[in-house]
Design a protein around this motif. Structure first.
Motif, short mmCIF file in Angstrom:
data_model
loop_
_atom_site.label_atom_id
_atom_site.label_comp_id
_atom_site.label_asym_id
_atom_site.label_seq_id
_atom_site.Cartn_x
_atom_site.Cartn_y
_atom_site.Cartn_z
N MET A 108 -52.93 -31.55 -34.95
CA MET A 108 -53.04 -30.42 -35.88
C MET A 108 -53.79 -30.91 -37.12
SD MET A 108 -49.21 -29.02 -35.30
CE MET A 108 -49.45 -27.28 -35.59
N MET A 149 -48.71 -32.97 -33.68
CA MET A 149 -49.52 -32.54 -32.55
C MET A 149 -48.92 -31.27 -31.97
SD MET A 149 -50.41 -35.99 -30.47
CE MET A 149 -48.77 -36.63 -30.30
N CYS A 150 -49.76 -30.37 -31.49
CA CYS A 150 -49.21 -29.12 -30.96
C CYS A 150 -48.64 -29.33 -29.57
CB CYS A 150 -50.24 -28.01 -30.99
SG CYS A 150 -51.71 -28.40 -30.08
N ASP A 151 -49.10 -30.33 -28.87
CA ASP A 151 -48.54 -30.62 -27.56
C ASP A 151 -48.93 -32.03 -27.14
OD1 ASP A 151 -47.24 -30.36 -25.19
OD2 ASP A 151 -48.24 -28.53 -24.59
N ILE A 152 -48.32 -32.49 -26.07
CA ILE A 152 -48.65 -33.81 -25.56
C ILE A 152 -49.82 -33.70 -24.58
CG2 ILE A 152 -47.81 -35.55 -23.94
CD1 ILE A 152 -45.20 -35.49 -25.29
N LYS A 188 -47.11 -28.86 -21.98
CA LYS A 188 -46.21 -27.70 -22.02
C LYS A 188 -46.98 -26.39 -22.06
CE LYS A 188 -41.78 -29.02 -22.47
NZ LYS A 188 -40.53 -28.90 -23.22
N MET A 189 -48.15 -26.43 -22.66
CA MET A 189 -48.90 -25.19 -22.80
C MET A 189 -49.71 -24.88 -21.55
SD MET A 189 -50.06 -26.04 -26.61
CE MET A 189 -50.90 -24.62 -27.25
N ARG A 225 -42.53 -38.39 -22.27
CA ARG A 225 -41.55 -37.74 -23.15
C ARG A 225 -40.25 -38.53 -23.18
NH1 ARG A 225 -43.29 -32.59 -23.77
NH2 ARG A 225 -41.25 -31.74 -24.16
N SER B 93 -38.83 -34.96 -29.25
CA SER B 93 -40.16 -35.54 -29.21
C SER B 93 -41.17 -34.39 -29.30
CB SER B 93 -40.36 -36.36 -27.94
OG SER B 93 -40.43 -35.52 -26.83
N VAL B 94 -42.43 -34.75 -29.35
CA VAL B 94 -43.47 -33.74 -29.57
C VAL B 94 -43.38 -32.63 -28.52
CG1 VAL B 94 -45.95 -33.41 -29.63
CG2 VAL B 94 -44.97 -35.46 -30.57
N SER B 95 -43.48 -31.41 -29.01
CA SER B 95 -43.49 -30.18 -28.20
C SER B 95 -42.18 -29.94 -27.46
CB SER B 95 -44.68 -30.16 -27.23
OG SER B 95 -44.35 -30.74 -26.00
N ASP B 96 -41.08 -30.49 -27.95
CA ASP B 96 -39.77 -30.10 -27.44
C ASP B 96 -39.34 -28.81 -28.13
OD1 ASP B 96 -39.35 -32.02 -25.63
OD2 ASP B 96 -38.03 -33.27 -26.86
N THR B 113 -43.54 -25.70 -35.25
CA THR B 113 -44.55 -24.66 -35.11
C THR B 113 -44.03 -23.62 -34.13
OG1 THR B 113 -46.87 -24.23 -34.65
CG2 THR B 113 -45.80 -25.82 -33.24
N ARG B 115 -44.42 -21.28 -30.73
CA ARG B 115 -45.13 -21.09 -29.47
C ARG B 115 -44.37 -20.07 -28.65
NH1 ARG B 115 -44.44 -25.50 -25.60
NH2 ARG B 115 -45.53 -26.88 -27.02
N VAL B 120 -40.98 -25.04 -31.94
CA VAL B 120 -41.34 -26.23 -31.19
C VAL B 120 -41.61 -27.36 -32.18
CG1 VAL B 120 -43.10 -27.20 -29.72
CG2 VAL B 120 -42.31 -24.92 -29.30
N ALA B 121 -41.18 -28.56 -31.84
CA ALA B 121 -41.43 -29.70 -32.73
C ALA B 121 -42.87 -30.19 -32.56
CB ALA B 121 -40.47 -30.83 -32.38
N THR B 122 -43.46 -30.63 -33.66
CA THR B 122 -44.81 -31.19 -33.57
C THR B 122 -44.82 -32.69 -33.80
OG1 THR B 122 -45.22 -30.78 -35.89
CG2 THR B 122 -45.90 -29.08 -34.36
N VAL B 123 -43.69 -33.24 -34.19
CA VAL B 123 -43.60 -34.69 -34.36
C VAL B 123 -42.31 -35.17 -33.68
CG1 VAL B 123 -44.90 -34.86 -36.49
CG2 VAL B 123 -42.47 -34.41 -36.58
#
Lengths: 241, 379
Positions: A108, A149-152, A188-189, A225, B93-96, B113, B115, B120-123
């Protein structure tokens, strides 16, 4: 050359839809803000993230978002024959660019204006799929550095040899001359951020191969993850209340 | 030596800073002097970050018994943590996905953020909830300043009317000449002479303690202030760099450890200062200072450049205790640091041996005991 024998076993003893063994470790470079080592079988890479920090070159400064830079390099001893590569050769320049674009899609950057993030990738051992391994390592290192980050992003490659789709090609299979698809997805997206293919494939086969690569990505993302969550828990309870 | 003499020279006489600057870059200086004065502050910045050691390095140097002991100590810490915190650690964790009841009108804070109607977590970090606010507190990220934080930083540049400081933030911090008290202790407008004398207050590579004043919304730089005697240049000691999440925000960040004659400043940015104790007098008007200087003999005017051996030993002991604790990833509180120091003294561990693996394992066990006691007292 026979890449899959009659029993359906590959040259290194895997099934066609089997990943190599994964191993990830966080915090391997103590000077960096975030770092990770990632292994896929015999492919082994190290990623180090520096930043967000002040932009070094004033002219590159972007007012509303962060500048992401990426440097990919292969250690001289990483391949079977010791080749002396100049620092900025074509291949590593191209891979740096690809990785930078892939990572920029998930960072981001708008949250960190006027700053820069450096991702340094070093291949310690190359056995096919270095670009996937680098992307996975970079994701881990960025997460370790606390960069939003918006996603992994995870990446995996797949190929098509002996009329069989094969997951996660190693060096021999990679140089076998068959088609080879590298996919990077936002886990995830369900979005594709990277898709590269050498050679040609008919459309219906391509879909099969791509689906296989995406399945591989999902398995890797699950592993990544787990590693991240475990690392976060460890840090937190060591720190204490 | 050459450096201290030139330092004295520029301070005692009122040479405008540009002259001393020219003085520095003349080529016919001795090599040593040149090396000193042209030392690149950016280099220092690199070096500051080099100090960090982590658990990985430590674990490699352990033998079998030590590894088992450390493992069990860490295991105990996990148990203490899960028992003491009311809810199980909400690590993400990220995106959980973060579970929230959206009908309550949730406020999304840092590290989150949206979604598809999910938060959703970003960090990677720990989910914290304050009333309606939900945010993720990240670990191991760079320092995120808040107004009023006490920080320790290193001067990297002296520019017109301001000093630029490296503070482990994504940008450099700025300390304006106008936002600090001048050494003469007078409240007045800063003149152009003051601007020329800026190097006599802080130079490049000086370590400074200051307070976060606010953000410059225009370009995101950080403004600092040093309007008190307790802020300012830090001398005769050492600066340590630890990850900033290990320093918690407290009421008190300045600590005077009397039994060792040492001052310790736990900067919120993860820079920690351990130095010889300095008395902060009341602001003395400039006239009395001047007259007292004139009355003194030459010997008395020499600054006291000597730190007693015991103080230096205490200082190093405390610094090493901090290094050990940060290697293990334990939060740095005064109690924990003092406990480690006391243990090292009572068990006759040499200062240099404090960084060896045996003492690290012992420190982990001590910390476990301390935390067990702490939780018992709370219950």
């Amino acid at each position: 050359m026979e890449f899959v024998n009659l029993q359906g076993i590959r040259l290194d003893g895997r099934r066609p839809k089997e990943l190599r063994q994964l191993c990830a470790e966080i915090g391997v470079v103590s000077k960096a803000d975030g770092s990770a080592a990632f292994e896929m079988g015999n492919t082994r890479v190290i990623a180090a993230v520096f930043g967000p920090r002040a932009v070094q070159n004033r002219s590159q400064k972007i007012a509303n978002r962060a500048l992401v830079r990426c440097e990919y390099s292969m250690a001289k001893f990483s391949t079977g024959d010791r080749v002396r590569r100049p620092k900025g050769d074509r291949r590593s320049m191209e891979i740096s660019l690809v990785i930078r674009q892939t990572m920029e899609a998930c960072i981001m950057t708008q949250l960190m204006p006027n700053s820069q993030i450096d991702i340094c990738l070093q291949v310690l051992q190359a056995d096919g799929g270095t670009r996937s391994a680098c992307i996975n390592a970079a994701t881990l290192a960025l997460a370790d550095a606390g960069i939003p980050m918006c996603d992994i992003v995870v990446s995996c490659s797949a190929g098509y040899l002996n009329t069989t789709p094969l997951l996660d090609l190693n060096y021999i299979e990679d140089s076998g001359g068959g088609p080879d698809v590298t996919v990077g997805i936002l886990a995830k997206m369900n979005k594709v951020t990277l898709l590269q293919m050498d050679n040609k494939l008919p459309f219906d086969t391509f879909e099969k191969v791509m689906q296989l690569a995406i399945d591989g990505c999902e398995a890797i993302s699950k592993y990544i993850r787990e590693v991240l969550l475990e690392n976060t828990k460890q840090l937190e309870y060591r720190r204490g209340l | 030596m050459a450096r201290t003499i030139s330092d004295l020279f520029s301070k005692k006489t009122d040479i405008p800073f540009y002259i001393s600057y020219i003085h520095k870059i003349t080529p016919n200086q001795t090599l040593k002097q040149n090396n000193q004065s042209t030392l690149n502050p950016r280099r220092h910045r690199e070096r500051d970050h080099r100090e960090m050691r982590d658990l990985k390095d430590l674990q490699k140097s352990l033998n079998q018994t030590q590894r088992v002991r450390l493992q069990s100590a860490l295991q105990q810490l996990q148990e203490i943590y899960s028992r003491a915190s009311s809810s199980p650690a909400a690590a993400v964790s990220v995106s959980d996905c973060i579970h929230v009841n959206l009908e309550d009108g949730v406020l999304k804070g840092h590290g989150t953020t949206n979604r598809n109607d999910d938060v959703v977590a970003t960090v990677c970090g720990i989910v914290e909830r304050v009333n309606k606010l939900v945010y993720v507190r990240d670990l191991r990220a760079r320092y995120k300043p808040e107004v009023g934080d006490i920080i320790v930083g290193r001067v990297i540049e002296v520019v017109s009317k301001r000093w630029r400081l490296e503070i482990n933030y994504s940008h450099d911090a700025v300390l304006m000449l106008s936002s600090m008290n001048l050494p003469d202790g007078m409240q007045r407008r800063q003149t152009s002479t003051d601007e020329l004398n800026m190097r006599s207050i802080f130079e490049e590579n000086d370590v400074i303690c200051a307070e976060v004043r606010g953000f410059n919304h225009h370009d995101g730089t950080l403004q600092l202030q040093a309007r008190s005697q307790k802020y300012g240049k830090l001398e005769r000691g050492q600066m340590l760099t630890v990850p900033s999440y290990l320093v918690k925000r407290r009421k008190q960040h300045f600590h005077n450890l009397e039994q060792y004659g040492v001052d310790m400043i736990l900067g919120c940015n993860g820079f920690i200062w351990v130095g010889e104790h300095v008395e902060h007098g009341v602001d003395v008007p400039v006239e009395t200072v001047k007259s007292s200087i004139e009355n003194m003999s030459i010997e008395e005017q020499k600054p006291n450049n000597f730190t007693p051996l015991e103080t230096r030993q205490g200082l190093c002991r405390i610094a090493n205790a901090i290094r050990v604790l940060s290697t293990l990833g334990f939060a740095l509180s005064v109690e924990a640091i003092l406990k480690t120091v006391e243990w090292s003294i009572s068990s006759n561990v040499e200062i240099k041996d404090m960084l060896l693996s045996e003492f690290c394992v012992q420190a982990a066990e001590i910390e476990v005991q301390r935390r067990i006691l702490l939780t018992k007292r709370k219950n």
